[in-house]
Design a protein around this motif. Structure first.
Motif, mmCIF file in Angstrom:
data_model
loop_
_atom_site.group_PDB
_atom_site.id
_atom_site.type_symbol
_atom_site.label_atom_id
_atom_site.label_comp_id
_atom_site.label_asym_id
_atom_site.label_seq_id
_atom_site.Cartn_x
_atom_site.Cartn_y
_atom_site.Cartn_z
ATOM 1 N N LEU A 171 -26.962 -15.195 -19.037
ATOM 2 C CA LEU A 171 -27.330 -14.809 -17.663
ATOM 3 C C LEU A 171 -28.298 -15.825 -17.048
ATOM 4 O O LEU A 171 -28.142 -16.237 -15.888
ATOM 5 N N LEU A 172 -29.264 -16.244 -17.857
ATOM 6 C CA LEU A 172 -30.222 -17.247 -17.350
ATOM 7 C C LEU A 172 -29.521 -18.571 -17.063
ATOM 8 O O LEU A 172 -29.839 -19.261 -16.086
ATOM 9 N N LYS A 173 -28.569 -18.931 -17.902
ATOM 10 C CA LYS A 173 -27.823 -20.172 -17.652
ATOM 11 C C LYS A 173 -27.040 -20.081 -16.356
ATOM 12 O O LYS A 173 -26.990 -21.032 -15.569
ATOM 13 N N ARG A 174 -26.415 -18.885 -16.170
ATOM 14 C CA ARG A 174 -25.649 -18.717 -14.923
ATOM 15 C C ARG A 174 -26.561 -18.786 -13.697
ATOM 16 O O ARG A 174 -26.216 -19.376 -12.672
ATOM 17 N N ILE A 175 -27.725 -18.133 -13.862
ATOM 18 C CA ILE A 175 -28.665 -18.184 -12.734
ATOM 19 C C ILE A 175 -29.101 -19.634 -12.475
ATOM 20 O O ILE A 175 -29.183 -20.077 -11.323
ATOM 21 N N ALA A 176 -29.365 -20.344 -13.554
ATOM 22 C CA ALA A 176 -29.780 -21.752 -13.403
ATOM 23 C C ALA A 176 -28.678 -22.579 -12.754
ATOM 24 O O ALA A 176 -28.931 -23.434 -11.892
ATOM 25 N N ILE A 177 -27.426 -22.293 -13.177
ATOM 26 C CA ILE A 177 -26.299 -23.034 -12.593
ATOM 27 C C ILE A 177 -26.161 -22.702 -11.115
ATOM 28 O O ILE A 177 -25.946 -23.582 -10.274
ATOM 29 N N VAL A 178 -26.310 -21.402 -10.819
ATOM 30 C CA VAL A 178 -26.216 -20.992 -9.413
ATOM 31 C C VAL A 178 -27.328 -21.642 -8.594
ATOM 32 O O VAL A 178 -27.098 -22.155 -7.494
ATOM 33 N N MET A 179 -28.544 -21.621 -9.145
ATOM 34 C CA MET A 179 -29.679 -22.222 -8.428
ATOM 35 C C MET A 179 -29.462 -23.723 -8.225
ATOM 36 O O MET A 179 -29.709 -24.258 -7.144
ATOM 37 N N ALA A 180 -28.992 -24.373 -9.282
ATOM 38 C CA ALA A 180 -28.715 -25.808 -9.168
ATOM 39 C C ALA A 180 -27.624 -26.073 -8.145
ATOM 40 O O ALA A 180 -27.690 -27.022 -7.347
ATOM 41 N N GLY A 181 -26.621 -25.185 -8.162
ATOM 42 C CA GLY A 181 -25.540 -25.321 -7.184
ATOM 43 C C GLY A 181 -26.045 -25.140 -5.769
ATOM 44 O O GLY A 181 -25.630 -25.855 -4.838
ATOM 45 N N LEU A 182 -26.956 -24.155 -5.610
ATOM 46 C CA LEU A 182 -27.520 -23.920 -4.275
ATOM 47 C C LEU A 182 -28.349 -25.116 -3.806
ATOM 48 O O LEU A 182 -28.298 -25.494 -2.634
ATOM 49 N N VAL A 183 -29.107 -25.682 -4.750
ATOM 50 C CA VAL A 183 -29.909 -26.853 -4.403
ATOM 51 C C VAL A 183 -29.009 -28.010 -4.002
ATOM 52 O O VAL A 183 -29.231 -28.706 -3.001
ATOM 53 N N ILE A 184 -27.963 -28.230 -4.822
ATOM 54 C CA ILE A 184 -27.015 -29.311 -4.509
ATOM 55 C C ILE A 184 -26.342 -29.044 -3.170
ATOM 56 O O ILE A 184 -26.169 -29.952 -2.342
ATOM 57 N N LEU A 185 -25.957 -27.769 -2.963
ATOM 58 C CA LEU A 185 -25.326 -27.413 -1.700
ATOM 59 C C LEU A 185 -26.270 -27.659 -0.527
ATOM 60 O O LEU A 185 -25.852 -28.160 0.528
ATOM 61 N N PHE A 186 -27.563 -27.326 -0.713
ATOM 62 C CA PHE A 186 -28.542 -27.542 0.362
ATOM 63 C C PHE A 186 -28.640 -29.020 0.723
ATOM 64 O O PHE A 186 -28.587 -29.399 1.902
ATOM 65 N N PHE A 187 -28.764 -29.857 -0.299
ATOM 66 C CA PHE A 187 -28.900 -31.291 -0.012
ATOM 67 C C PHE A 187 -27.614 -31.867 0.575
ATOM 68 O O PHE A 187 -27.650 -32.771 1.409
ATOM 69 N N LEU A 188 -26.473 -31.329 0.134
ATOM 70 C CA LEU A 188 -25.199 -31.780 0.694
ATOM 71 C C LEU A 188 -25.106 -31.408 2.174
ATOM 72 O O LEU A 188 -24.755 -32.236 3.028
ATOM 73 N N LEU A 189 -25.436 -30.121 2.454
ATOM 74 C CA LEU A 189 -25.413 -29.682 3.859
ATOM 75 C C LEU A 189 -26.485 -30.400 4.686
ATOM 76 O O LEU A 189 -26.274 -30.678 5.861
ATOM 77 N N ASN A 190 -27.614 -30.674 4.053
ATOM 78 C CA ASN A 190 -28.685 -31.395 4.738
ATOM 79 C C ASN A 190 -28.233 -32.798 5.133
ATOM 80 O O ASN A 190 -28.604 -33.326 6.180
ATOM 81 N N TRP A 191 -27.388 -33.395 4.264
ATOM 82 C CA TRP A 191 -26.857 -34.726 4.559
ATOM 83 C C TRP A 191 -25.761 -34.667 5.626
ATOM 84 O O TRP A 191 -25.677 -35.512 6.503
#
Length: 773
Positions: A13-33
């Motif tokens: 569960l923690l790994k999934r949360i970490a993956i989701v969080m990392a995905g959200l961060v990546i998504l944020f920077f992608l959308l920011n770009w």
């Protein structure tokens, strides 16, 4: 097993949360770009005076009054009030207040209508940057923008953006524009009551309009003040004072002072422009100029411009581009202070100062003011008269043209141009290859700004500094234009009051401080100049018409100088305490008053003169020479032909041929040297006659129907008494030295020869063409 499963489950569960969080961060920077933050804000250009008060401003491109509030203008009171009302947790959330969103969601859900919002200050900034309809997708986009803002800016910068973008009714945005237009104050001077009153406008901009709904605004203001009291945001004393404060504000207009300077600077710098303008002096100067020009309109002189520099700081403290900016009939919006005009005689002080520094001249140096011709250029004095022998001091006091042209020829025009380019005379730099000796009489282009800055150097011991218009002008390129000694000599000459350009109206000078000043009038009487200075200020005046029309009554002395004196009377009234002191490297010496040189053995008229040791010429006066003559003084001898006995020696004053001619034309008696011994067999070399007119290699057009003869004028050595003229190698006429002759030439190339009575010869060739004129 259950325990192991539970631990593995938690890890996954923690790994999934970490993956989701990392995905959200990546998504944020992608959308920011992909969707960069639209944070380019268009602000109004504003001009502040030396005290920081707004004195002029312009609308943005979208017709808003949006004036940038700087961080140091956000007072602690303003910060505290806005955060208490709009977003208590501003400094603790990441741009989105999740708790407030949840609370607002349930309130709106159970009441089936929008009763509570959850927008943070950051989200309100995002909304102001991109105006969108209030829908759920747009709300999500707004939250994304809020996160972008928090990532890019710190909290204080976001608060600054909020205070710059928040709407305050009509086309007013930002607290600075609101404070100025409603309360005539800067944001950091607003009271608690005023800040609170402004803070409620954005929520109901149509029903709460300052000036129309002040009663309703006070009610809403007091409600919020009471809420602040309940939350212990402010003390009871602060709240009671704010509750008692009346609201009398109404919408005002933006001030429009110093308009020419504002439009000049706003083209160079956007946003806030911090000028050095002394508003009190500016308004007084504008009033003086307006009243003065009105009195000159009967003479058809319809405009004037003024620049005032504080000599101690080199700051421009007053700037008037025309007599009336709103006058459309006489082109009032033209900036006369920056317009390129002909400077007349205003450059003469610099020329003479440069000659002093080169050791070529001193104030009492004597020069001939008689007709002169430089390859076709024959300058004339302003009054079309000639004065014979004049000192440099007299020539500058009376603004004589011929001595100035001779001095420029002596100095070399390139040296003069180089110094003007150092002083940032842009048009002169652009035209330097086209400029000739007429430069010193106004045959060039300059501006009032440039001339005023140049004269400020005389008030600062010869050091030129680029004038400072704003606080952004941090670079001070100081140039030692002339020496302190030369500067003092010029100041001493230009401060004399026994001058022809002194105003006839003595009341204009009754309480005026001591100043040095120089006038100028351009060709065709299109521009009248007067520039004056003392220890405190340099004031530059231009008068004339923006149409370029010449006016018979226009001159620097008659029109510009009275205005100069009126302004000095106002800005430096009755101040005679300080004047310039002679520098250590300037000394006085005795000179011959006839030449301005240290006296020789036979000099009888002596005067004192300033000079620069080791620079000024030490050549002694040789104005008198001993000549051997026959006993009857009819023949002069040289050493080669003098008899062993039967001659006498006599002292003669050496008079140039051009002065002999001037004396003769003005019927002034003088003693000439007798003609040389005609039996002398010595071959004379050098000092051949100089043919001044016609000019060598020039083309002359002659009217076929009414042909006019050409003059023959030559300059000879002092010992010449007779010259012989030849046209195309044929003898034409003999005449006394210096006497003008006339002849009608033939068409085509014409050879003209002049031979003096010593056998020395000079030839020139001109080209003649007969035309129908």
């Amino acid at each position: 097993m259950k325990r192991r499963f539970s631990r593995q489950y938690i890890i996954r569960l923690l790994k999934r949360i970490a993956i989701v969080m990392a995905g959200l961060v990546i998504l944020f920077f992608l959308l920011n770009w992909i969707f960069p933050l639209p944070d380019k804000i268009d602000y109004s250009s504003i001009l502040t005076d030396g005290k920081g008060e707004v004195i002029n401003a312009s609308l943005t491109n979208d017709d808003k009054w949006r004036m940038k509030t700087e961080l140091d203008e956000i007072s602690p009171l303003l910060r505290k009030t806005i955060i208490a009302k709009e977003d208590k947790h501003f400094y603790s959330h990441p741009g989105i207040n999740v708790v407030a969103i949840g609370r607002a969601f349930f309130k709106n859900l159970f009441r089936w209508k929008r009763t509570s919002g959850a927008s943070t200050i950051t989200m309100q900034v995002a909304r102001a940057l991109e105006h969108r309809k209030r829908t759920l997708p747009n709300k999500i986009a707004e939250m994304f923008r809020a996160l972008q803002l928090e990532w890019k800016y710190d909290k204080d910068e976001i608060l600054q953006m909020y205070l710059n973008l928040v709407p305050y009714g009509g086309n007013i945005e930002g607290v600075k524009a609101a404070a100025l237009l409603y309360f005539n104050k800067n944001p950091d001077h607003l009271s608690l009551a005023e800040i609170t009153a402004l803070s409620i406008i954005p929520n109901r901009p149509s029903s709460l309009v300052i000036g129309r709904h002040n009663g309703r605004i006070v009610e809403e203001r007091n409600r919020w003040l009471q809420k602040f009291a309940d939350d212990d945001v402010f003390t009871d004393k602060e709240i009671s004072d704010a509750l008692a404060e009346p609201l009398t504000a109404t919408r005002n207009t933006v001030p429009h002072y110093a308009p020419h300077l504002f439009y000049k600077l706003s083209r160079q710098q956007k946003g806030a422009i911090e000028s050095h303008i002394d508003l009190n002096m500016q308004l007084k100067t504008e009033k003086i100029v307006l009243d003065y020009v009105r009195s000159q309109r009967l003479r058809n002189i319809r405009n004037a411009a003024v620049v005032i520099i504080d000599n101690r700081t080199n700051r421009v403290v007053s700037y008037v581009g025309s007599s009336d900016f709103t006058d459309t009939l006489d082109d009032g919006q033209v900036n006369g202070a920056a317009a390129i005009r002909q400077p007349g005689s205003t450059l003469k002080p610099l020329l003479y100062a440069l000659c002093f520094d080169e050791g070529l001249l001193t104030p009492k140096s004597v020069m001939t003011d008689v007709p002169v011709n430089y390859e076709g250029y024959a300058p004339e004095n302003y009054d079309q008269k000639f004065n014979g022998y004049v000192s440099i001091q007299y020539a500058l006091e009376h603004s004589l043209n011929i001595p100035a042209v001779k001095s420029l020829s002596l100095l070399g025009q390139e040296k003069m141009i180089d110094q003007l380019i150092k002083c940032r005379f842009k048009q002169i730099e652009k035209d330097r290859k086209k400029l000739g000796l007429s430069l010193i009489l106004g045959g060039c282009g300059t501006t009032l700004e440039e001339l005023t800055a140049l004269f400020a150097a005389f008030a600062n011991e010869g050091k030129f500094s680029r004038p400072s218009f704003t606080n952004a002008d941090s670079v001070k390129n100081t140039v030692q234009l002339i020496s302190p000694a030369a500067s003092y000599m010029i100041n001493n000459i230009l401060s004399k009051v026994n001058r022809p350009d002194f105003p006839l109206n003595w009341t204009a000078t009754e309480r005026m401080p001591k100043i040095a000043w120089k006038t100028g009038t351009s060709y065709g009487r299109r521009d009248g100049w007067s520039i004056g200075y003392n220890k405190n200020y340099t004031v530059g005046i231009w008068t004339g018409n923006f149409s370029g029309a010449g006016v018979p009554d226009l001159s620097g002395a008659n029109i510009a100088t009275p205005l100069l004196f009126r302004i000095f009377n106002t800005i430096d009234y009755n101040n005679d305490k300080e004047w310039f002191s002679p520098p250590a490297d300037l000394e006085l010496r005795q000179v011959c008053s006839e030449t301005g040189l240290p006296p020789g053995d036979h000099c009888t008229s002596i005067t004192s003169d300033y000079f620069i040791p080791l620079i000024s010429s030490t050549r002694t006066c040789s104005n008198w020479q001993e000549i051997m003559t026959s006993p009857d003084e009819k023949i002069a001898y040289c050493k080669s032909c003098a008899p062993a006995t039967g001659y006498k020696k006599k002292w003669y004053k050496m008079i140039e041929p051009e002065m002999q001619l001037w004396f003769a034309e003005n019927r002034i008696a003088f003693q000439s040297i007798p003609p040389h011994n005609p039996d002398c067999e010595l071959i004379f070399k050098g000092s051949a006659p100089v043919i001044q007119f016609p000019v060598n290699k020039m083309e002359y057009l002659i009217n076929k129907k009414n042909p006019e003869p050409l003059q023959l004028i030559c300059k000879t050595a002092p010992d010449v008494s007779k010259v012989y003229w030849y046209i195309n190698n044929k003898f034409y006429k003999a005449s006394p030295s210096g006497e003008k002759q006339f002849f009608l030439p033939e068409e085509g190339p014409v050879k003209i020869s002049c031979t003096d009575d010593k056998g020395r010869n000079r030839n020139i060739t001109i080209y003649v063409k007969f035309v129908n004129l």
